[in-house]
Write a protein that holds these residues in place. Structure first.
Motif, PDB file in Angstrom:
ATOM      1  N   ALA A  60       0.816  -1.225   0.000  1.00 37.37           N
ATOM      2  CA  ALA A  60       0.000   0.000   0.000  1.00 37.37           C
ATOM      3  C   ALA A  60       0.848   1.273   0.000  1.00 37.37           C
ATOM      4  N   PRO A  61       1.906   1.375   0.810  1.00 42.46           N
ATOM      5  CA  PRO A  61       2.733   2.589   0.738  1.00 42.46           C
ATOM      6  C   PRO A  61       3.351   2.803  -0.644  1.00 42.46           C
ATOM      7  N   LEU A  62       3.717   1.714  -1.309  1.00 44.46           N
ATOM      8  CA  LEU A  62       4.298   1.845  -2.647  1.00 44.46           C
ATOM      9  C   LEU A  62       3.255   2.323  -3.649  1.00 44.46           C
ATOM     10  N   LYS A  63       2.061   1.712  -3.596  1.00 42.12           N
ATOM     11  CA  LYS A  63       1.040   1.985  -4.610  1.00 42.12           C
ATOM     12  C   LYS A  63       0.237   3.246  -4.310  1.00 42.12           C
ATOM     13  N   VAL A  64      -0.086   3.465  -3.051  1.00 32.38           N
ATOM     14  CA  VAL A  64      -0.994   4.564  -2.687  1.00 32.38           C
ATOM     15  C   VAL A  64      -0.235   5.831  -2.303  1.00 32.38           C
ATOM     16  N   LEU A  65       0.823   5.661  -1.515  1.00 36.59           N
ATOM     17  CA  LEU A  65       1.567   6.827  -1.040  1.00 36.59           C
ATOM     18  C   LEU A  65       2.698   7.222  -1.982  1.00 36.59           C
ATOM     19  N   GLY A  66       3.048   6.351  -2.914  1.00 40.38           N
ATOM     20  CA  GLY A  66       4.163   6.649  -3.804  1.00 40.38           C
ATOM     21  C   GLY A  66       5.508   6.622  -3.097  1.00 40.38           C
ATOM     22  N   MET A  67       5.587   5.888  -2.007  1.00 45.10           N
ATOM     23  CA  MET A  67       6.822   5.777  -1.238  1.00 45.10           C
ATOM     24  C   MET A  67       7.856   5.006  -2.061  1.00 45.10           C
ATOM     25  N   SER A  68       9.114   5.360  -1.930  1.00 45.32           N
ATOM     26  CA  SER A  68      10.161   4.624  -2.633  1.00 45.32           C
ATOM     27  C   SER A  68      10.289   3.225  -2.039  1.00 45.32           C
ATOM     28  N   ARG A  69      10.798   2.283  -2.844  1.00 45.87           N
ATOM     29  CA  ARG A  69      10.938   0.914  -2.368  1.00 45.87           C
ATOM     30  C   ARG A  69      11.861   0.849  -1.152  1.00 45.87           C
ATOM     31  N   GLU A  70      12.928   1.627  -1.175  1.00 41.99           N
ATOM     32  CA  GLU A  70      13.868   1.617  -0.054  1.00 41.99           C
ATOM     33  C   GLU A  70      13.219   2.157   1.219  1.00 41.99           C
TER      34      GLU A  70
END
Length: 247
Positions: A103-113
């Motif tokens: 969810a952070p990757l897809k929704v928040l656009g957070m970097s993988r790292e």
């Protein structure tokens, strides 16, 4: 201003009504436990707060802003209000770390790292960092539920809703999940819990609400609700709980 205001909401399924003008205010950093018999509306209320169910009438506000009705940004809402269900709902084909970072990757656009670092930090906090690469079917029920809580926390919610999160667990696994909730409460997380764990509700909550007939029939601090309830329906419910050895 109250953090979360539930203003005379109704929820109907056809001619059947499960919430009947329910009103409840929740302050920031408050832990509110919802108790009451099965079918009284506890789970439905949580689902309405998170907009997994559409209310039929009334209004819910967060920070004073309406979060029900037309025009509400549901993605934004669910960043602010996380929910954990009694069923863990982890993706079986993903590892633990993949489940909590999705969810952070897809929704928040957070970097993988960044997502990986945050996920590992939270898994370390609950003692499951060594399970990051495992798949859900290799975890116990208690471990899966703890991962589900981490997944909700990854979105850094303002309010966390917990819906009977121990009801599907074997008794010996309940304590490890409740320990996480105690830790969150001690750190000031605003939480609303629907629970049958009366002793835990008495210990961890700032406010206990007894639901009956789709309404908050009585509310107050745990020492008052459990020690000196005022309403006859609350007294009768707690008598049955004590007779069953659950308090």
């Amino acid at each position: 201003m109250k953090l979360l205001e539930i203003d005379h909401i109704h929820k109907r399924y056809g001619t059947f009504s499960i919430l009947n003008g329910l009103k409840l205010d929740i302050d920031a950093h408050q832990v509110v436990c919802l108790i009451g018999p099965s079918g009284c509306g506890k789970s439905t209320l949580l689902r309405c707060i998170n907009q997994l169910e559409t209310i039929s009438e009334g209004e819910i506000r967060l920070h004073g802003d309406r979060i029900t009705g037309p025009g509400v940004d549901l993605d934004m809402l669910r960043r602010e209000i996380g929910i954990v269900f009694q069923g863990y709902n982890l993706f079986p084909h993903m590892s633990v770390i993949e489940n909590v970072t999705l969810a952070p990757l897809k929704v928040l656009g957070m970097s993988r790292e960044e997502a990986w670092d945050r996920g590992m930090a939270l898994l370390t906090r609950i003692g499951l960092d060594h399970k990051a690469g495992e798949y859900p079917d290799r975890l116990s029920g208690g471990q899966q539920q703890r991962v589900a809580i981490v997944r909700a926390l990854m979105m850094d919610p303002t309010v966390l809703l917990l819906d009977e999160i121990t009801s599907a667990l074997d008794p010996e696994l309940v304590s490890e999940v409740l320990d996480i909730v105690r830790d969150l409460a001690s750190k000031g997380m605003t939480m609303v819990l629907a629970t049958h764990e009366m002793g835990f509700a008495r210990e961890v909550s700032d406010k206990v609400c007894f639901l009956q007939g789709g309404l908050v029939h009585e509310e107050g601090p745990p020492e008052q609700i459990f020690g000196d309830p005022r309403e006859e329906r609350t007294k009768a419910f707690l008598r049955r709980i004590i007779e069953a050895g659950r308090l």
